[in-house]
Design a protein around this motif. Structure first.
Motif, PDB file in Angstrom:
ATOM      1  N   GLU A 267     161.587  37.110 -49.043  1.00 53.08           N
ATOM      2  CA  GLU A 267     161.135  36.225 -47.970  1.00 53.08           C
ATOM      3  C   GLU A 267     162.197  35.171 -47.671  1.00 53.08           C
ATOM      4  O   GLU A 267     163.163  34.992 -48.413  1.00 53.08           O
ATOM      5  CB  GLU A 267     159.835  35.548 -48.386  1.00 53.08           C
ATOM      6  CG  GLU A 267     159.989  34.747 -49.658  1.00 53.08           C
ATOM      7  CD  GLU A 267     158.657  34.226 -50.164  1.00 53.08           C
ATOM      8  OE1 GLU A 267     158.632  33.103 -50.670  1.00 53.08           O
ATOM      9  OE2 GLU A 267     157.656  34.968 -50.031  1.00 53.08           O
ATOM     10  N   THR A 268     162.005  34.469 -46.568  1.00 51.08           N
ATOM     11  CA  THR A 268     162.959  33.471 -46.141  1.00 51.08           C
ATOM     12  C   THR A 268     163.001  32.316 -47.135  1.00 51.08           C
ATOM     13  O   THR A 268     161.966  31.788 -47.524  1.00 51.08           O
ATOM     14  CB  THR A 268     162.566  32.925 -44.753  1.00 51.08           C
ATOM     15  OG1 THR A 268     162.567  34.016 -43.852  1.00 51.08           O
ATOM     16  CG2 THR A 268     163.554  31.881 -44.293  1.00 51.08           C
ATOM     17  N   LYS A 271     165.761  27.823 -44.049  1.00 45.65           N
ATOM     18  CA  LYS A 271     165.618  27.918 -42.605  1.00 45.65           C
ATOM     19  C   LYS A 271     166.253  26.682 -41.992  1.00 45.65           C
ATOM     20  O   LYS A 271     165.823  25.559 -42.251  1.00 45.65           O
ATOM     21  CB  LYS A 271     164.134  27.998 -42.231  1.00 45.65           C
ATOM     22  CG  LYS A 271     163.905  28.184 -40.753  1.00 45.65           C
ATOM     23  CD  LYS A 271     162.470  28.671 -40.472  1.00 45.65           C
ATOM     24  CE  LYS A 271     162.306  29.028 -39.028  1.00 45.65           C
ATOM     25  NZ  LYS A 271     161.584  27.998 -38.268  1.00 45.65           N
ATOM     26  N   GLU A 287     168.609  31.699 -40.781  1.00 45.80           N
ATOM     27  CA  GLU A 287     167.800  31.794 -41.985  1.00 45.80           C
ATOM     28  C   GLU A 287     168.569  32.559 -43.038  1.00 45.80           C
ATOM     29  O   GLU A 287     169.419  33.387 -42.718  1.00 45.80           O
ATOM     30  CB  GLU A 287     166.496  32.551 -41.688  1.00 45.80           C
ATOM     31  CG  GLU A 287     165.580  31.821 -40.727  1.00 45.80           C
ATOM     32  CD  GLU A 287     164.326  32.632 -40.439  1.00 45.80           C
ATOM     33  OE1 GLU A 287     164.187  33.731 -41.021  1.00 45.80           O
ATOM     34  OE2 GLU A 287     163.492  32.164 -39.659  1.00 45.80           O
ATOM     35  N   LYS A 289     167.532  34.803 -46.468  1.00 46.27           N
ATOM     36  CA  LYS A 289     166.390  35.303 -47.237  1.00 46.27           C
ATOM     37  C   LYS A 289     166.772  35.528 -48.693  1.00 46.27           C
ATOM     38  O   LYS A 289     167.965  35.652 -49.021  1.00 46.27           O
ATOM     39  CB  LYS A 289     165.903  36.629 -46.627  1.00 46.27           C
ATOM     40  CG  LYS A 289     165.396  36.481 -45.207  1.00 46.27           C
ATOM     41  CD  LYS A 289     164.762  37.774 -44.736  1.00 46.27           C
ATOM     42  CE  LYS A 289     163.994  37.582 -43.452  1.00 46.27           C
ATOM     43  NZ  LYS A 289     164.878  37.267 -42.302  1.00 46.27           N
ATOM     44  N   GLU A 323     164.841  23.526 -43.908  1.00 45.44           N
ATOM     45  CA  GLU A 323     163.656  23.798 -44.720  1.00 45.44           C
ATOM     46  C   GLU A 323     164.013  24.756 -45.850  1.00 45.44           C
ATOM     47  O   GLU A 323     164.760  25.711 -45.646  1.00 45.44           O
ATOM     48  CB  GLU A 323     162.559  24.451 -43.862  1.00 45.44           C
ATOM     49  CG  GLU A 323     161.924  23.502 -42.876  1.00 45.44           C
ATOM     50  CD  GLU A 323     160.978  24.239 -41.935  1.00 45.44           C
ATOM     51  OE1 GLU A 323     160.456  25.306 -42.333  1.00 45.44           O
ATOM     52  OE2 GLU A 323     160.782  23.763 -40.810  1.00 45.44           O
ATOM     53  N   HIS A 325     161.989  27.082 -48.562  1.00 43.42           N
ATOM     54  CA  HIS A 325     160.656  27.623 -48.873  1.00 43.42           C
ATOM     55  C   HIS A 325     159.599  26.953 -48.023  1.00 43.42           C
ATOM     56  O   HIS A 325     158.520  26.596 -48.495  1.00 43.42           O
ATOM     57  CB  HIS A 325     160.317  27.426 -50.353  1.00 43.42           C
ATOM     58  CG  HIS A 325     161.290  28.083 -51.265  1.00 43.42           C
ATOM     59  ND1 HIS A 325     161.436  29.435 -51.361  1.00 43.42           N
ATOM     60  CD2 HIS A 325     162.205  27.554 -52.096  1.00 43.42           C
ATOM     61  CE1 HIS A 325     162.381  29.722 -52.223  1.00 43.42           C
ATOM     62  NE2 HIS A 325     162.880  28.601 -52.684  1.00 43.42           N
ATOM     63  N   GLY A 326     159.934  26.707 -46.762  1.00 40.82           N
ATOM     64  CA  GLY A 326     158.945  26.166 -45.846  1.00 40.82           C
ATOM     65  C   GLY A 326     158.756  24.671 -45.902  1.00 40.82           C
ATOM     66  O   GLY A 326     158.045  24.111 -45.072  1.00 40.82           O
ATOM     67  N   ALA A 327     159.403  23.989 -46.837  1.00 44.96           N
ATOM     68  CA  ALA A 327     159.243  22.537 -46.923  1.00 44.96           C
ATOM     69  C   ALA A 327     160.525  21.857 -46.458  1.00 44.96           C
ATOM     70  O   ALA A 327     161.625  22.299 -46.811  1.00 44.96           O
ATOM     71  CB  ALA A 327     158.919  22.116 -48.349  1.00 44.96           C
ATOM     72  N   ARG A 328     160.382  20.820 -45.662  1.00 43.27           N
ATOM     73  CA  ARG A 328     161.573  20.122 -45.167  1.00 43.27           C
ATOM     74  C   ARG A 328     162.309  19.446 -46.307  1.00 43.27           C
ATOM     75  O   ARG A 328     161.720  18.836 -47.189  1.00 43.27           O
ATOM     76  CB  ARG A 328     161.169  19.061 -44.149  1.00 43.27           C
ATOM     77  CG  ARG A 328     161.200  19.570 -42.722  1.00 43.27           C
ATOM     78  CD  ARG A 328     161.353  18.440 -41.728  1.00 43.27           C
ATOM     79  NE  ARG A 328     162.732  17.967 -41.685  1.00 43.27           N
ATOM     80  CZ  ARG A 328     163.205  17.237 -40.670  1.00 43.27           C
ATOM     81  NH1 ARG A 328     162.426  16.886 -39.690  1.00 43.27           N
ATOM     82  NH2 ARG A 328     164.459  16.850 -40.675  1.00 43.27           N
TER      83      ARG A 328
END
Lengths: 511, 347, 375
Positions: A267-268, A271, A287, A289, A323, A325-328
């Motif tokens: 997964e990414t 990002k 991105e 991964k 980001e 793992h989706g967190a800034r």
């Protein structure tokens, strides 16, 4: 150009410079045991060898920085002893070092003529004559540089040009270039070569040291190989292949140069969206991964390192976001980036990657200093164990963990840099020119390691100016030009041409 | 084929060339300190015209003379990326030896006094230079050590002895009293010193070498500049000038003894820094340092002239030093920005 | 353009057969040996040797009275040396410390004379030191200006403010219980009571420098600022707080000075900055940054203090002391480089003899002008 494979002994051409049986020791360390090199008029002579083969020592002997312990040194057939750099210069030898040696506070013209500025009738420096001569030199080289500006802030390419202008104005008949292209890429290298060839056609000889085989083969007439402080052999360039040279340099067959293993892409992890910094880079989105090695290609000055620094929080950015793992990730805060799981192997190992005067252990544990402390106090034994763990796993060769990291070879130093980041168990790793200035043997080790890390699911962003490395290692290639992303190329489509095209032409392609 | 920094458009180049004269004046590192000096003198004069009266002028110059000479010498050292903290002690020892010489050798020619003082200064300065270059220890540490040692030697030699103006011939004291065109003789000496050293630094090869060494000592070594000899020269010259200042001190002031010149070191460095000499070497001029010295000494007189509490003087000097550093940084950032902009990204 | 070698040998796995450097056999100077031979340890030895010598041969040295006076004298330098060590290790310097102490002293005098409560006087004076340090920190750490130049400026500024505050007056009538506390001793040992506080401060600085992540960062920072940034060390913040610490401790030294001599003057502690720096450098802290220790710095201060004191006991004038301080400082930095040079020279000489004398034709004796020598 020289065509005869025979050594010059017994021939009519006197070598510009000839060094035989050269030896130099520093205390107990023998840096050079048997250095041999010979430069003929009009020839470009490449000197290759792993780090520690004695190339730099040999150059410094030719430059007059080191005196010979033993050996025969002839300039135009006459024996010489250089006690100072001035002696070497007087003998017509001019050296361009890997890192340009300009004086940042002085003007360009003064940098060229320092120590031998033209004088007027009163014996004082004649500035207008100096300026005029500098302009004439630049004209001769076909470049435009303002002789009155101070050298501070010049690009590395321009600094190299000024070094060459200096060498020309010295009427040097031997020009030594110690890895002049390490920090250059593409067109800049071509320009440098153009100038080099022009010099040779006027009868000068060039000694050229490089780790890049494509350049060595493209430019040189002959190649001298060194290993462990000793001369191995000299070839006519057109009669030898690079695998053969590599074998001679390393003294054995070397494994895969680019042991790329295609890893399972997860997964990414990282990002980057619309990242911009005014005047430096703009609208960078991509991105990376898990398991991927994404190369960031482009010319020096395209803004690749700047983007990486902003992602890691060393420099600020004006807008956009990073980001993990989706967190800034908090901007402009390297510690926050590290805590989030980032690592950064910087381009300048000596200045940025390591604290050269600290021990191997201290360096390796530096990234862990907060984690290793309990109630704010660090336990020295725990620290040493933590350091030892990764430096052993990466097979860092040092006699003791307590040795200063500066005593290690370049390749081993780079392993320490990698060790200190791997110790933090990162999920995303930036590697900036991971193999610059590293010998062939260790280079492939570093490549294998990167491949291995990706295989374990780490996302890797690799900045590299070496096209073979980019082509060999990357799953995807992002190309930057003048601060913008100009192309995204999959591994299957990536060729030297496609990358160079995107790196040089300003393509406003929709991405 | 173009490489590197071609200016983006020729119009801009042409413009730059025509405005070159003015622009280069504006770029001068000495500009801020010169403006500050002019402003200070002008404002004080408006408040109290006596400030620039004949006597006021003379006092102003007399006060500045010794600091100017020391600042010029210090600037030479700082430009090579070194520093000499021992100048106060050198001045003290030379001043006392001058007093001693007049008493020990009655009727000694004044020229000899000057030569002896400068020779002693040269000796002490070259000890500094020798330790810095040969032992390769940072000058801050070495000259901190010799600051103590020279002062100690002076103490040991002088003990409680003091020499007063009465011990010296009138013609010697007259150097600080007589004027030519309003300039005291010793000030004229200082001006000559400034001119000679300025020409040396700007227009001779060894002078330019000093800048190169301060700009990048490693590169200087690689380039084959005789770094050791040049740095020695800078320390030696500074010693000679400190010696000269010591002789002039004995002419200007009534008493010389064990503590003469104590605590001068930071004032001198401050004068050079205020005058635009970069503390890490490579840039700045001795003329700037001299103007810096003039500015710092003028403040004292100016504050007195406009009747500001004398206790404010040192605090204001401190603020001036800080202002000089901040201004220097701002101009540096601005130049860097300009250079970046002019750099064509033509890769 | 010929192609770079790109043949792939997928079989080559780990351990690429690079020459092994022969296992960790020779361990060099590691662990205990390194500590025992370190530059700072040598000064500690020197201190111990000198104290033993003085105790045996200098009359009246080994007595509680002597210990008391000695320690009372060195306390200001000892205090200031602690933050100074940390600052110099990061590659910066603080020349304004003595001026901060002077400013604190002046402020104490004026506030006390104005009739403020002594507790309040102490707090305000300490706060002034904190602010002065923060001002230095702002200029050096936040604005990134060169500390040598900046603190020469604040050296003048803070001393100037002290003059502005108190002029050439002196305030002497501090509460006797307080002043006598500052000269009181712990029982019959002769050790001043305030030493407890000094030791406490020393331990705090020692632990921070040598045992915390922050301290690790300071060493890294001193050697290479860039490398420190890359491992997440907050350079600006670290330097800023060091200057604040320096200002605070200097204020403590100023307060101590005022109460010990029961005199608040603008020129208190003037010139102390040079003594402190000389002592710290003598104690093995490198002016280039990155190297040094708190024990070493303390030993440096105590060594100079003890020599000073014995010379005075022996009725030798201050003159000699000044020379001794300077000579010690220079010797301590010059000696290693001389020893280093000699060792290298010996090594080279020994080695040159063992090297193969390739082409003994004496080609190495001509000059660069190319004097031909017959073979």
């Amino acid at each position: 150009m020289i065509n005869s494979p025979e050594p010059t002994i017994g021939r009519s051409i006197t070598p510009l410079l000839s060094l035989r049986g050269a030896a130099k020791a520093f205390g107990p360390v023998i840096a050079l045991a048997d250095g041999v090199v010979e430069i003929l008029p009009g020839e470009i002579h490449a000197l290759v060898g792993e780090n520690g083969a004695g190339k730099s020592t040999l150059v410094k002997i030719l430059a007059g920085l080191y005196s010979l312990d033993a050996g025969e040194f002839l300039v135009q057939g006459k024996p010489v002893t250089f006690r100072t750099v001035a002696d070497s210069k007087a003998a017509g030898i001019s050296v361009i070092y890997q890192e340009p040696t300009l004086f940042p506070d002085l003007t360009v013209a003064e940098n060229i003529f320092i120590g031998r500025q033209p004088k007027n009738a009163l014996g004082l420096i004649n500035r207008s004559a100096m300026r005029k001569e500098a302009r004439a030199l630049f004209e001769q080289l076909g470049v435009r540089v303002d002789p009155d500006r101070i050298a501070e802030g010049l690009s590395i390419a321009d600094q190299q040009i000024i070094e060459i202008a200096k060498a020309i104005s010295l009427d040097a008949n031997v020009l030594i270039m110690d890895e002049p292209t390490a920090a250059l890429s593409g067109l800049e290298v071509e320009r440098l070569f153009h100038v080099a060839r022009a010099l040779c056609s006027n009868g000068a000889g060039i000694l050229f040291i490089s780790h890049r085989f494509d350049e060595v083969f493209a430019l040189s007439d002959r190649i001298t190989v060194m290993r462990d402080g000793e001369y191995i052999t000299t070839h006519q360039t057109n009669e030898v292949t690079s695998p053969q040279i590599v074998r001679e340099m390393v003294g054995r067959d070397i494994g895969a140069l680019f042991p790329k293993v295609v890893a399972e892409v997860g997964e990414t992890v990282l990002k980057v969206s619309d990242l911009s910094r005014t005047g430096v880079f703009a609208d960078i989105s991509f991105e990376v991964k898990a398991g991927e090695i994404v190369a960031l290609a482009g010319l020096v000055g395209a803004g690749r390192t700047e983007v990486a620094r902003a992602i890691f929080g060393i420099d600020p950015y004006d807008h956009g976001s990073v980001e993990l793992h989706g967190a800034r990730v908090k901007p402009n805060n390297p510690q926050a980036a590290i805590d989030a799981g980032m690592g950064f192997v910087p381009e300048d190992r000596r200045k940025q990657g390591l604290v050269m005067d600290l021990s191997v252990a201290r360096n390796a544990a530096l990234t862990l200093r907060n984690r290793l402390s309990r109630f704010g106090i660090i336990n020295a034994a725990t620290e040493r164990r933590a350091a030892e763990d990764w430096t052993t796993r990466l097979q860092v060769k040092t006699r003791s963990q307590e040795y200063k990291v500066s005593t290690l070879s370049g390749g081993n130093q780079q392993k320490v840099v990698l060790a200190k980041w791997l110790a933090t168990e990162p999920t995303f790793l930036i590697v900036d020119e991971p193999t610059r200035g590293i010998d062939v043997g260790t280079k492939s080790e570093v490549h294998r390691l990167l491949s291995d890390l990706a295989g374990r699911g780490i996302a890797i962003l690799m900045i590299s100016s070496e096209l073979p490395e980019v082509l060999g290692m990357a799953d995807r290639v992002l190309v930057m030009h003048e601060g913008r992303l100009t192309a995204r190329i999959d591994r299957a489509d990536a060729t030297a041409e496609s990358i160079m095209h995107a790196a040089t032409a300003k393509l406003e392609r929709s991405l | 084929m173009t490489i590197g920094t071609s200016p983006p458009d020729t119009a801009a180049t042409a413009m730059r060339r025509t405005s070159g004269g003015l622009a280069s004046v504006l770029r001068l590192r000495e500009l801020p300190v010169t403006l500050a000096l002019i402003a200070l003198v002008a404002l004080t004069y408006l408040a109290n015209p006596l400030f620039l009266g004949q006597q006021g002028m003379k006092d102003l110059l007399l006060n500045a003379t010794i600091v100017i000479i020391l600042a010029v010498g210090q600037a030479m050292v700082i430009i090579t990326r070194n520093v000499d903290l021992s100048v106060g002690s050198i001045l003290g020892i030379v001043a006392f030896s001058t007093g001693t010489l007049f008493v020990a050798v009655p009727g000694i020619p004044i020229v000899l006094i000057f030569l002896a003082g400068m020779a002693l200064g040269a000796l002490l300065g070259s000890v500094n230079g020798f330790l810095v270059t040969v032992a390769k220890v940072p000058s801050l540490v070495i000259t901190l050590g010799t600051l103590y040692i020279y002062r100690g030697l002076n103490n040991a030699w002088a003990g409680g002895t003091q020499y007063f103006a009465g011990d010296r011939p009138d013609s010697f004291g007259a150097l600080s009293v007589d004027t030519i065109a309003g300039f005291p003789l010793i000030t004229l000496i200082a001006i000559v010193v400034v001119i000679i050293v300025a020409i040396f630094m700007a227009s001779t090869r060894p002078g330019r070498d000093l800048y190169a060494i301060g700009s990048d000592p490693e590169a200087a070594k690689l380039f084959g500049i005789p770094v050791i000899r040049r740095v020695l020269l800078a320390f030696l010259s500074n010693g000679v000038l400190a010696g000269l200042a010591g002789v002039l001190y004995a002419s200007r002031f009534n008493s010389v003894g064990a503590t003469t010149g104590t605590g001068l070191e930071f004032d001198i460095i401050a004068a050079a820094v205020v005058g635009g000499v970069a503390i890490f070497g490579g840039s700045g001029t001795v003329v700037g340092a001299a103007i810096g010295a003039l500015l710092l000494t003028t403040i004292t007189s100016a504050l007195a002239a406009i009747r500001v509490d004398k206790f404010w003087q040192q605090a204001i000097v401190g603020l001036l030093i800080l202002a000089a550093i901040v201004i220097d940084r701002i101009t540096r950032i601005r130049t860097a920005k300009k250079l970046r902009r002019s750099e064509a990204r033509d890769v | 353009m010929s192609n770079p070698p790109t043949e792939l040998l997928p079989t080559a796995t780990n351990k690429s057969g690079t020459r092994s450097a022969g296992a960790p056999t020779a361990r060099g100077r590691t662990g205990i040996a390194r500590i025992l031979l370190g530059r700072d340890t040598v000064i500690i030895y020197a201190l111990v040797v000198f104290i033993i010598y003085a105790a045996l041969f200098i009359p009246r040295f080994a007595s509680p009275v002597s210990t008391g006076f000695l320690l009372l004298d060195v306390i200001p330098a000892l205090l200031i040396a602690l933050p100074m060590t940390l600052i110099i290790i990061t590659g910066e310097i603080d020349l304004s410390v003595a001026s901060i102490a002077g400013l604190t002293s002046a402020l104490m005098g004026v506030l006390w004379a104005a009739g403020l409560d002594i507790g309040l006087v102490l707090i305000v004076s300490l706060l002034a030191g904190v602010l002065a340090g923060a001002f230095n920190g702002l200029l050096v750490a936040v604005l990134g200006l060169p500390s040598l130049a900046v603190t020469i400026g604040t050296l003048a500024l803070f001393r100037g403010l002290a003059l502005v505050v108190i002029g050439d007056n002196a305030v002497a009538n501090f509460p006797p219980p307080l002043t006598s506390f500052f000269t009181s001793k712990l029982g019959g040992t002769g050790i001043p009571t305030v030493m407890i506080g000094v030791v406490l401060v020393a331990i705090i600085f020692g632990v921070v420098l040598h045992l915390t992540p922050f301290g690790r960062g300071l060493f890294a920072l001193g050697y290479s600022k860039e490398a420190a940034i890359f491992v997440g060390i907050k350079v600006v913040r670290a330097k800023f707080w060091l200057y604040v610490a320096s200002g605070s401790v200097s204020a403590l030294a100023g307060i101590y000075w005022t109460l010990r001599y029961s005199s608040a003057r603008s020129d208190n502690a003037s010139g102390l900055e040079l003594t402190v720096i000389a002592a710290v450098l003598l104690g093995g802290v490198s002016i280039f940054g990155g190297k040094g220790s708190i024990p070493g710095a303390i030993a440096g201060v105590l060594l100079i203090g003890t020599i000073n004191f014995t010379l005075r006991l022996g009725r030798i004038s201050d003159v000699v002391l000044i020379i001794v301080t300077g000579t010690l400082l220079i010797a301590s930095v010059v000696a290693p480089s001389i020893i280093d040079g000699i060792t290298k020279w010996l090594h080279t000489r020994r080695h040159r003899r063992t090297l193969p004398q390739a082409s003994a034709s004496g080609a190495t004796r001509a000059t660069a002008s190319g004097v031909q020598e017959g073979k």
